[in-house]
Write a protein that holds these residues in place. Structure first.
Motif, PDB file in Angstrom:
ATOM      1  N   THR A  89       1.063  -1.250  -0.038  1.00 26.12           N
ATOM      2  CA  THR A  89       0.037  -0.015  -0.212  1.00 26.12           C
ATOM      3  C   THR A  89       0.909   1.318   0.031  1.00 26.12           C
ATOM      4  O   THR A  89       1.825   1.310   0.832  1.00 26.12           O
ATOM      5  CB  THR A  89      -0.979   0.248   1.301  1.00 26.12           C
ATOM      6  OG1 THR A  89      -1.662  -1.100   1.260  1.00 26.12           O
ATOM      7  CG2 THR A  89      -1.801   1.188   1.038  1.00 26.12           C
ATOM      8  N   PRO A  90       0.787   2.110  -0.966  1.00 27.20           N
ATOM      9  CA  PRO A  90       1.482   3.425  -1.021  1.00 27.20           C
ATOM     10  C   PRO A  90       1.347   4.160   0.199  1.00 27.20           C
ATOM     11  O   PRO A  90       0.299   4.274   0.987  1.00 27.20           O
ATOM     12  CB  PRO A  90       1.052   4.119  -2.292  1.00 27.20           C
ATOM     13  CG  PRO A  90      -0.497   3.473  -2.386  1.00 27.20           C
ATOM     14  CD  PRO A  90      -0.519   2.220  -2.089  1.00 27.20           C
ATOM     15  N   LYS A  91       2.400   4.835   0.622  1.00 27.53           N
ATOM     16  CA  LYS A  91       2.496   5.760   1.779  1.00 27.53           C
ATOM     17  C   LYS A  91       1.475   7.106   1.468  1.00 27.53           C
ATOM     18  O   LYS A  91       1.167   7.119   0.156  1.00 27.53           O
ATOM     19  CB  LYS A  91       3.867   6.153   1.893  1.00 27.53           C
ATOM     20  CG  LYS A  91       4.770   5.277   2.565  1.00 27.53           C
ATOM     21  CD  LYS A  91       6.200   5.930   2.840  1.00 27.53           C
ATOM     22  CE  LYS A  91       7.169   4.890   2.971  1.00 27.53           C
ATOM     23  NZ  LYS A  91       8.507   5.536   3.227  1.00 27.53           N
ATOM     24  N   SER A  92       0.808   7.721   2.586  1.00 22.57           N
ATOM     25  CA  SER A  92      -0.034   8.859   2.206  1.00 22.57           C
ATOM     26  C   SER A  92       0.607   9.722   1.428  1.00 22.57           C
ATOM     27  O   SER A  92       1.933  10.298   1.564  1.00 22.57           O
ATOM     28  CB  SER A  92      -0.267   9.547   3.485  1.00 22.57           C
ATOM     29  OG  SER A  92      -1.149  10.612   3.572  1.00 22.57           O
ATOM     30  N   ARG A  93      -0.004  10.259   0.298  1.00 24.84           N
ATOM     31  CA  ARG A  93       0.385  10.962  -0.773  1.00 24.84           C
ATOM     32  C   ARG A  93       0.327  12.394  -0.415  1.00 24.84           C
ATOM     33  O   ARG A  93      -0.601  13.070  -0.089  1.00 24.84           O
ATOM     34  CB  ARG A  93      -0.066  10.751  -2.099  1.00 24.84           C
ATOM     35  CG  ARG A  93       0.271  11.639  -3.066  1.00 24.84           C
ATOM     36  CD  ARG A  93      -0.569  11.336  -4.347  1.00 24.84           C
ATOM     37  NE  ARG A  93      -0.320   9.805  -4.918  1.00 24.84           N
ATOM     38  CZ  ARG A  93       0.734   9.349  -5.329  1.00 24.84           C
ATOM     39  NH1 ARG A  93       1.943  10.278  -5.667  1.00 24.84           N
ATOM     40  NH2 ARG A  93       0.635   8.019  -5.782  1.00 24.84           N
ATOM     41  N   PHE A  94       1.662  13.284  -0.850  1.00 26.01           N
ATOM     42  CA  PHE A  94       1.555  14.806  -0.645  1.00 26.01           C
ATOM     43  C   PHE A  94       0.470  15.119  -1.808  1.00 26.01           C
ATOM     44  O   PHE A  94       0.817  14.788  -2.973  1.00 26.01           O
ATOM     45  CB  PHE A  94       2.845  15.340  -1.035  1.00 26.01           C
ATOM     46  CG  PHE A  94       2.868  16.911  -1.056  1.00 26.01           C
ATOM     47  CD1 PHE A  94       2.638  17.493   0.087  1.00 26.01           C
ATOM     48  CD2 PHE A  94       3.185  17.238  -2.303  1.00 26.01           C
ATOM     49  CE1 PHE A  94       2.499  18.987  -0.177  1.00 26.01           C
ATOM     50  CE2 PHE A  94       3.013  18.611  -2.522  1.00 26.01           C
ATOM     51  CZ  PHE A  94       2.891  19.414  -1.422  1.00 26.01           C
ATOM     52  N   ASP A  95      -0.457  15.961  -1.578  1.00 30.50           N
ATOM     53  CA  ASP A  95      -1.537  16.291  -2.594  1.00 30.50           C
ATOM     54  C   ASP A  95      -0.873  17.745  -3.119  1.00 30.50           C
ATOM     55  O   ASP A  95      -0.988  18.755  -2.599  1.00 30.50           O
ATOM     56  CB  ASP A  95      -2.852  16.500  -1.796  1.00 30.50           C
ATOM     57  CG  ASP A  95      -3.848  16.999  -2.831  1.00 30.50           C
ATOM     58  OD1 ASP A  95      -3.611  16.889  -4.043  1.00 30.50           O
ATOM     59  OD2 ASP A  95      -5.006  17.178  -2.495  1.00 30.50           O
ATOM     60  N   ALA A  96      -0.252  17.547  -4.136  1.00 32.78           N
ATOM     61  CA  ALA A  96       0.159  18.385  -4.900  1.00 32.78           C
ATOM     62  C   ALA A  96      -0.639  19.851  -5.359  1.00 32.78           C
ATOM     63  O   ALA A  96      -0.581  20.986  -5.545  1.00 32.78           O
ATOM     64  CB  ALA A  96       1.072  18.218  -6.086  1.00 32.78           C
ATOM     65  N   SER A  97      -2.017  19.171  -5.893  1.00 32.64           N
ATOM     66  CA  SER A  97      -3.290  20.060  -6.194  1.00 32.64           C
ATOM     67  C   SER A  97      -4.185  20.514  -5.051  1.00 32.64           C
ATOM     68  O   SER A  97      -4.909  21.245  -5.360  1.00 32.64           O
ATOM     69  CB  SER A  97      -4.142  19.418  -7.096  1.00 32.64           C
ATOM     70  OG  SER A  97      -3.204  19.014  -8.260  1.00 32.64           O
ATOM     71  N   ALA A  98      -3.521  20.520  -3.958  1.00 34.63           N
ATOM     72  CA  ALA A  98      -4.125  20.842  -2.436  1.00 34.63           C
ATOM     73  C   ALA A  98      -5.566  20.734  -2.576  1.00 34.63           C
ATOM     74  O   ALA A  98      -6.345  21.603  -1.842  1.00 34.63           O
ATOM     75  CB  ALA A  98      -3.883  22.503  -2.397  1.00 34.63           C
ATOM     76  N   GLY A  99      -6.072  19.486  -2.932  1.00 35.68           N
ATOM     77  CA  GLY A  99      -7.478  19.405  -2.854  1.00 35.68           C
ATOM     78  C   GLY A  99      -8.222  19.744  -4.108  1.00 35.68           C
ATOM     79  O   GLY A  99      -9.532  19.294  -4.264  1.00 35.68           O
ATOM     80  N   LEU A 100      -7.682  20.485  -4.960  1.00 31.00           N
ATOM     81  CA  LEU A 100      -8.261  20.711  -6.072  1.00 31.00           C
ATOM     82  C   LEU A 100      -8.380  19.752  -7.314  1.00 31.00           C
ATOM     83  O   LEU A 100      -7.579  18.971  -7.044  1.00 31.00           O
ATOM     84  CB  LEU A 100      -7.889  22.305  -6.672  1.00 31.00           C
ATOM     85  CG  LEU A 100      -8.071  23.399  -5.941  1.00 31.00           C
ATOM     86  CD1 LEU A 100      -7.122  24.398  -6.602  1.00 31.00           C
ATOM     87  CD2 LEU A 100      -9.383  23.665  -5.880  1.00 31.00           C
ATOM     88  N   SER A 101      -9.421  19.698  -8.147  1.00 28.91           N
ATOM     89  CA  SER A 101      -9.496  18.666  -9.267  1.00 28.91           C
ATOM     90  C   SER A 101      -8.118  18.765 -10.099  1.00 28.91           C
ATOM     91  O   SER A 101      -7.763  19.870 -10.579  1.00 28.91           O
ATOM     92  CB  SER A 101     -10.589  18.941  -9.982  1.00 28.91           C
ATOM     93  OG  SER A 101     -10.382  18.287 -11.189  1.00 28.91           O
TER      94      SER A 101
END
Length: 269
Positions: free
Chosen positions: A235-247
């Motif tokens: 299972t991949p580690k928690s991902r850094f969300d580069a889009s900050a929650g935006l689509s």
């Protein structure tokens, strides 16, 4: 200690992300207030602000990617990727987003299911960058699409359009990433070169071809099929969300979609 250009660019992108976070927080607090208004006259201003945030985020991501690729320190979180599932889901979102452009967009696939081992967000970004170029080239009343063909060794993603094609029938020459940072502002002019570099980092390649007949282009992205070296799925580690929650679709296509695509009631939904 002397700071080189790449370190400076990476430091600047971190600062930009922080300031963008402040803007996004303010926009999120304003959005319910705007939606509660009986009049919809302020929706347009919120849409313009949200689209501008998406464009700024896209530029920041392109700048950060360019710096990482120049340094050879591309941030990745590898996992097993169902190529068909990812392409199908992204293209379904693109199909809906592209309707206001008046451009017909479609998706098709052939061949068996193929699993890739790599960074999911990187694959999404490569595909969306190519799709954005195709939609821009096709224009209103034009056609564009994605075709996925697979075998046990590779996934081949062809992004096509029926736009004017390449001047003189020749693809644009490869350019240094640093030289592209002074482009006209449409994603810093980096999208194709970034895709080339990201594909090479994956062990794949990007080819730009003249479309069938006298019009159009085909961008053919080939990525090797593969599994983790150990053969064990994790299972991949928690991902850094580069889009900050935006689509990611709204972010990557923010320079070609109309501001109406960013209306607060649509973003909330």
């Amino acid at each position: 200690m002397q700071i080189d250009d790449v370190e400076l660019e990476l430091a600047v992108t971190e600062q930009l992300r922080g300031r963008l976070g402040d803007l996004m927080g303010a926009a999120q607090m304003l959005s319910p207030l705007v939606l509660d208004q009986e009049s919809r006259e302020y929706d347009r201003y919120m849409a313009m602000m949200d689209q501008s945030i998406c464009r700024m985020l896209r530029l920041t991501e392109h700048l950060e990617l360019a710096a990482q690729l120049r340094r050879g320190i591309l941030r990745e979180q590898k996992e097993v990727i169902d190529a068909a599932e990812l392409c199908r889901e992204l293209c379904l979102q693109v199909e809906g987003a592209a309707r206001p452009l008046g451009t017909a967009f479609g998706y098709e696939q052939e061949g068996p299911d193929t699993f890739l081992y790599g960074d999911r967000s990187m694959m999404s970004r490569m595909l969306l960058s190519l799709v954005g170029n195709a939609l821009r080239a096709a224009g209103p009343e034009g056609h564009a699409g994605v075709r996925l063909s697979m075998d046990r060794k590779q996934a081949k993603i062809t992004v096509w359009d029926d736009g004017p094609g390449m001047p003189g029938g020749e693809p644009a020459p490869k350019r240094d990433l640093k030289d592209l940072l002074t482009d006209d502002g449409r994603g810093l002019g980096l999208s194709l070169e970034l895709v080339r570099r990201m594909a090479a980092n994956w062990g794949g390649r990007l080819m730009i071809e003249q479309g069938e007949g006298v019009r159009g282009l085909r961008a053919v992205l080939s990525l090797p099929a593969g599994e983790p070296e150990s053969g064990v799925l994790r299972t991949p580690k928690s991902r850094f969300d580069a889009s900050a929650g935006l689509s990611p679709v709204l972010v990557e296509l923010s320079d070609i979609l109309p501001s109406e695509s960013y209306l607060p009631q649509d973003l909330e939904g």
